[in-house]
Design a protein around this motif. Sequence first.
Motif, PDB file in Angstrom:
ATOM      1  N   GLY A  64      23.134 -17.328  -2.095  1.00  0.00           N
ATOM      2  CA  GLY A  64      21.779 -16.783  -1.848  1.00  0.00           C
ATOM      3  C   GLY A  64      21.739 -16.118  -2.544  1.00  0.00           C
ATOM      4  O   GLY A  64      22.880 -16.421  -3.572  1.00  0.00           O
ATOM      5  N   TYR A  65      21.504 -15.632  -2.819  1.00  0.00           N
ATOM      6  CA  TYR A  65      20.810 -14.320  -4.098  1.00  0.00           C
ATOM      7  C   TYR A  65      19.953 -12.899  -3.307  1.00  0.00           C
ATOM      8  O   TYR A  65      19.562 -12.632  -2.126  1.00  0.00           O
ATOM      9  N   ASP A  66      20.684 -11.840  -3.875  1.00  0.00           N
ATOM     10  CA  ASP A  66      20.190 -10.561  -3.303  1.00  0.00           C
ATOM     11  C   ASP A  66      19.339 -10.233  -4.870  1.00  0.00           C
ATOM     12  O   ASP A  66      19.622  -9.508  -5.578  1.00  0.00           O
ATOM     13  N   PHE A  67      18.131  -9.854  -4.235  1.00  0.00           N
ATOM     14  CA  PHE A  67      16.905  -9.730  -5.089  1.00  0.00           C
ATOM     15  C   PHE A  67      16.364  -8.198  -4.175  1.00  0.00           C
ATOM     16  O   PHE A  67      16.738  -8.191  -3.345  1.00  0.00           O
ATOM     17  N   ALA A  68      15.638  -7.420  -5.025  1.00  0.00           N
ATOM     18  CA  ALA A  68      14.680  -6.229  -4.200  1.00  0.00           C
ATOM     19  C   ALA A  68      13.414  -6.197  -4.892  1.00  0.00           C
ATOM     20  O   ALA A  68      12.900  -6.734  -6.329  1.00  0.00           O
ATOM     21  N   PHE A  69      12.666  -5.659  -4.574  1.00  0.00           N
ATOM     22  CA  PHE A  69      11.404  -5.298  -4.667  1.00  0.00           C
ATOM     23  C   PHE A  69      11.628  -3.324  -5.032  1.00  0.00           C
ATOM     24  O   PHE A  69      11.972  -3.223  -3.921  1.00  0.00           O
ATOM     25  N   TYR A  70      10.552  -2.826  -5.952  1.00  0.00           N
ATOM     26  CA  TYR A  70      10.204  -1.688  -5.736  1.00  0.00           C
ATOM     27  C   TYR A  70       8.737  -1.748  -6.118  1.00  0.00           C
ATOM     28  O   TYR A  70       7.764  -1.950  -6.767  1.00  0.00           O
ATOM     29  N   PHE A  71       8.018  -1.042  -5.068  1.00  0.00           N
ATOM     30  CA  PHE A  71       7.135  -1.225  -5.196  1.00  0.00           C
ATOM     31  C   PHE A  71       6.542   0.627  -4.560  1.00  0.00           C
ATOM     32  O   PHE A  71       6.455   0.972  -4.032  1.00  0.00           O
ATOM     33  N   GLY A  72       6.461   1.358  -6.181  1.00  0.00           N
ATOM     34  CA  GLY A  72       6.264   2.834  -6.145  1.00  0.00           C
ATOM     35  C   GLY A  72       5.424   3.514  -7.243  1.00  0.00           C
ATOM     36  O   GLY A  72       5.328   2.634  -7.863  1.00  0.00           O
ATOM     37  N   PRO A  73       5.559   5.015  -7.292  1.00  0.00           N
ATOM     38  CA  PRO A  73       5.144   5.724  -8.138  1.00  0.00           C
ATOM     39  C   PRO A  73       6.066   5.885  -9.215  1.00  0.00           C
ATOM     40  O   PRO A  73       7.287   5.518  -9.093  1.00  0.00           O
ATOM     41  N   ASN A  74       5.492   6.025 -10.407  1.00  0.00           N
ATOM     42  CA  ASN A  74       6.884   6.087 -11.316  1.00  0.00           C
ATOM     43  C   ASN A  74       7.012   7.537 -11.925  1.00  0.00           C
ATOM     44  O   ASN A  74       6.666   8.264 -12.890  1.00  0.00           O
ATOM     45  N   LYS A  75       7.864   8.019 -11.557  1.00  0.00           N
ATOM     46  CA  LYS A  75       8.245   8.958 -10.810  1.00  0.00           C
ATOM     47  C   LYS A  75       9.583   9.442 -11.501  1.00  0.00           C
ATOM     48  O   LYS A  75      10.186   8.923 -10.566  1.00  0.00           O
ATOM     49  N   TYR A  76       9.414  10.464 -12.342  1.00  0.00           N
ATOM     50  CA  TYR A  76      11.329  10.259 -13.030  1.00  0.00           C
ATOM     51  C   TYR A  76      12.638  10.998 -11.627  1.00  0.00           C
ATOM     52  O   TYR A  76      13.127   9.589 -11.795  1.00  0.00           O
ATOM     53  N   SER A  77      12.422  11.491 -11.047  1.00  0.00           N
ATOM     54  CA  SER A  77      13.151  11.503 -10.488  1.00  0.00           C
ATOM     55  C   SER A  77      13.369  11.313  -9.273  1.00  0.00           C
ATOM     56  O   SER A  77      15.205  10.436  -8.699  1.00  0.00           O
ATOM     57  N   ILE A  78      12.437  10.064  -8.688  1.00  0.00           N
ATOM     58  CA  ILE A  78      12.925   8.708  -8.337  1.00  0.00           C
ATOM     59  C   ILE A  78      13.128   7.926  -8.619  1.00  0.00           C
ATOM     60  O   ILE A  78      13.915   7.097  -8.030  1.00  0.00           O
ATOM     61  N   LEU A  79      12.969   6.816  -9.784  1.00  0.00           N
ATOM     62  CA  LEU A  79      12.660   5.889 -11.097  1.00  0.00           C
ATOM     63  C   LEU A  79      14.659   5.894 -11.285  1.00  0.00           C
ATOM     64  O   LEU A  79      15.287   4.836 -10.559  1.00  0.00           O
ATOM     65  N   LYS A  80      15.038   7.129 -11.518  1.00  0.00           N
ATOM     66  CA  LYS A  80      16.217   7.483 -12.123  1.00  0.00           C
ATOM     67  C   LYS A  80      17.462   7.192 -10.900  1.00  0.00           C
ATOM     68  O   LYS A  80      18.473   6.765 -11.177  1.00  0.00           O
ATOM     69  N   LYS A  81      17.087   6.965  -9.336  1.00  0.00           N
ATOM     70  CA  LYS A  81      18.125   7.503  -8.489  1.00  0.00           C
ATOM     71  C   LYS A  81      18.222   5.742  -8.283  1.00  0.00           C
ATOM     72  O   LYS A  81      19.084   5.619  -6.738  1.00  0.00           O
ATOM     73  N   VAL A  82      16.553   5.069  -8.625  1.00  0.00           N
ATOM     74  CA  VAL A  82      16.873   3.708  -8.263  1.00  0.00           C
ATOM     75  C   VAL A  82      17.790   2.667  -8.251  1.00  0.00           C
ATOM     76  O   VAL A  82      18.113   2.344  -9.576  1.00  0.00           O
ATOM     77  N   THR A 113       0.772  -0.671  -0.102  1.00  0.00           N
ATOM     78  CA  THR A 113       0.005   0.347  -0.277  1.00  0.00           C
ATOM     79  C   THR A 113       0.874   1.214  -0.290  1.00  0.00           C
ATOM     80  O   THR A 113       1.559   1.316   0.766  1.00  0.00           O
ATOM     81  N   LEU A 114       0.521   1.777  -0.828  1.00  0.00           N
ATOM     82  CA  LEU A 114       1.081   3.663  -0.969  1.00  0.00           C
ATOM     83  C   LEU A 114       0.577   4.407  -0.503  1.00  0.00           C
ATOM     84  O   LEU A 114      -0.569   4.726  -0.370  1.00  0.00           O
ATOM     85  N   LYS A 115       1.025   4.598   0.713  1.00  0.00           N
ATOM     86  CA  LYS A 115       0.138   6.510   2.614  1.00  0.00           C
ATOM     87  C   LYS A 115       0.476   7.513   1.214  1.00  0.00           C
ATOM     88  O   LYS A 115      -1.052   7.869   1.472  1.00  0.00           O
ATOM     89  N   GLU A 116       0.840   7.700   0.407  1.00  0.00           N
ATOM     90  CA  GLU A 116       1.205   8.620  -0.164  1.00  0.00           C
ATOM     91  C   GLU A 116      -0.015   9.048  -1.330  1.00  0.00           C
ATOM     92  O   GLU A 116      -0.479  10.786  -1.717  1.00  0.00           O
ATOM     93  N   TYR A 117      -0.292   7.975  -2.465  1.00  0.00           N
ATOM     94  CA  TYR A 117      -1.581   8.165  -2.848  1.00  0.00           C
ATOM     95  C   TYR A 117      -2.774   7.881  -2.669  1.00  0.00           C
ATOM     96  O   TYR A 117      -2.960   6.329  -1.821  1.00  0.00           O
ATOM     97  N   ASP A 118      -3.584   8.786  -3.621  1.00  0.00           N
ATOM     98  CA  ASP A 118      -5.428   7.578  -3.569  1.00  0.00           C
ATOM     99  C   ASP A 118      -5.644   7.205  -4.406  1.00  0.00           C
ATOM    100  O   ASP A 118      -5.318   7.340  -5.917  1.00  0.00           O
ATOM    101  N   ARG A 119      -6.109   6.297  -4.311  1.00  0.00           N
ATOM    102  CA  ARG A 119      -6.597   5.386  -5.901  1.00  0.00           C
ATOM    103  C   ARG A 119      -7.571   5.842  -6.390  1.00  0.00           C
ATOM    104  O   ARG A 119      -8.861   6.852  -5.046  1.00  0.00           O
ATOM    105  N   TYR A 120      -8.584   6.070  -7.453  1.00  0.00           N
ATOM    106  CA  TYR A 120      -9.535   6.728  -7.670  1.00  0.00           C
ATOM    107  C   TYR A 120     -10.707   6.429  -7.417  1.00  0.00           C
ATOM    108  O   TYR A 120     -11.338   5.089  -7.665  1.00  0.00           O
ATOM    109  N   ALA A 121     -11.587   7.193  -7.182  1.00  0.00           N
ATOM    110  CA  ALA A 121     -13.183   6.418  -6.357  1.00  0.00           C
ATOM    111  C   ALA A 121     -13.708   7.247  -6.413  1.00  0.00           C
ATOM    112  O   ALA A 121     -13.987   8.194  -6.885  1.00  0.00           O
TER     113      ALA A 121
END
Length: 646
Positions: free
Chosen positions: A334-352, A114-122
């Motif tokens: 072992g394996y070093d994986f990761a998940f990203y659950f978040g917005p498609n925001k350019y300023s964020i994704l560019k730094k991931v 759940t992304l706390k800062e964003y509301d889904r459409y209703a």
Amino acid sequence: MDKKSIIGIVVVALLFVGFAYFNTKEQEKYQQEMAEWQAYQDSLAAAQPVVEPDSAAFAPVDSVALAARREQQVAAMGADLVAAREAEAGEFTVENDVLSLRFSTRGGQIIGATLKEYDRYAPRDAELHPVEMMDPATARFGMTFYVKNGLNNVNVNTLDYVFEAAPVETAADGSRIVVMRLPVAGDASLEYRYTIHNTAAPERDYLVDFDVRLVNMAREMANQTQIGIEWSNTSYQNEKGFKNENMYTTVAYRFPGERSIEELGMSEESKSKQITSSLDWVAFKQQFFSSVFIAPQHNISYADLGFTTAQPGSGYIKDFTARMTVPYDAATEGYDFAFYFGPNKYSILKKVSLAEDDDLRMERLIPLGWGIFGWVNRWFVIPVFDFLRNYIPSFGIVILILAVLIRLIISPMTYKSYVSMAKMRLIKPQVDELAKKYPKQEDAMKRQQATMELYKKAGINPMGGCIPLLIQMPILIAVFRFFPASIELRDQPFLWADDLSSYDSILNLPFSIPFYGDHISLFALLMAASMFFYSYYNYQQTASTQQQVPGMKFMMVYMMPVLLLLWFNSYASGLCYYYLLSNLLTIGQTLVIRRMVDDSKIQAIMQANAARKSNGRKSKFQQRYEELMRQQEAMQRAKGNTPKKR
């Protein structure tokens, strides 16, 4: 068409009609037989006597038989795996400032984000809820591998087992650590370690580290070269327009070292693809949010990716599936994986990134366009947009300023385009005289040569009015890609629009119009009207300077605005608003330039050019054009001199 062809078509048509009739009769016969069979079964069921339940029927299963069955399972799988299979699963939630994750010990997996800062459409009368990346009932993430048990190999799918969850730890930096363990045999186990960061840096806090450890598993693992991963879920519809959101919702992935990414594309039903090359990550991408499985150090070696589109109105958008494998050998710990659950925001994704030298290129999840269109967005539109929104709270005003800046940048091109059209308008009487001087078709070459010579002397470039328009195209297409993909516009109101990232509706229709929709977007309507006035004015200017192709006025002045209205009615209102401003500013800019430009001065400049270039050399463009005309004239003469067959 000859007689035999007609007979053949008639015979084929009769065969088709006969087959359809025969097939219909067979279907009716089959349905009737099935109905009779069902009626017979119902009659038998009704004839059976009703037996009252006996307490003996609910007696417990023989404990001896149950114990024997469990011993067989233990012998086949091992005591630890049998115990994990029989254990009762539980759920718990771990949060940081931006993300709430729901875990299940069944499979040791994340079943909700759940992304706390964003509301889904209703709907407006419904309660708003935060954006959820998946339906917990459909979330699945499991690993499959083989372990040895005597002479047999046991296929272990983690989704079938309950992990042992340790108490959630809090590290010194504030991150939360979730450890879940699946006992396999003795001291050998599979361990999942999730790290949820809380650093106030969104590129880190939306990223969940997922470390998989094979603890003392080397001696238990069967001979195998890969471990399977199954990942799937159903995503909710988070935006107002199902069609528009579905267009941007797909499965995306990236090959290591590539600057761009690949996507399955849009489909209204389903789509799938098998990839045998290595992958850095796989994303279940929606219009403004993405769930990404990241494996940069232990690349995914194979992937079978796909999706199925949900029904409109169901509350869902797509069912995603990803069946993957990662390499394995006896030395793998072992394996070093990761998940990203978040917005498609350019300023964020560019730094991931997971490490300093990682270059995951996850910002490419945002469809900014390819080639020069993407460059315009990345190096001009996005920086200017981000700068303006830091100082101006209203995104409508930000779009207005952006439109003004773009018009100012391309104003020199607009000026040159108008001057070129003015020169063409002033010289048109002389061009008409040349048409009268060479009226015959066989004199077309001479007429064109004389026209080009006239243009040369006057200093006119026949392409002068088109080149500036072509230069503007990258900017127009760039903003076309930017606004629907810009999450910054999401939930941002302006005037009557409550969300600039979706359509604005001033009237909801009780029916749906094909290619238009079930609502009326005022910004789209105003944009189409401004396009009509601009096209009409522009056509009047060009019609006075050059001969128009028949039907061009209908296409440009009337048809194009109607097509844009149909197309943009369900598009982002921010984009319609920008194009409305762009059209109005262009009309105003053209009127100002028209008042500034003096036809008499242009005429004097043309006369001076004619006097200066009367003995000058022909330009390369003119030489190529004349050569082309000579070739066309030669072909026409050759065609005209060919004797006709009798």
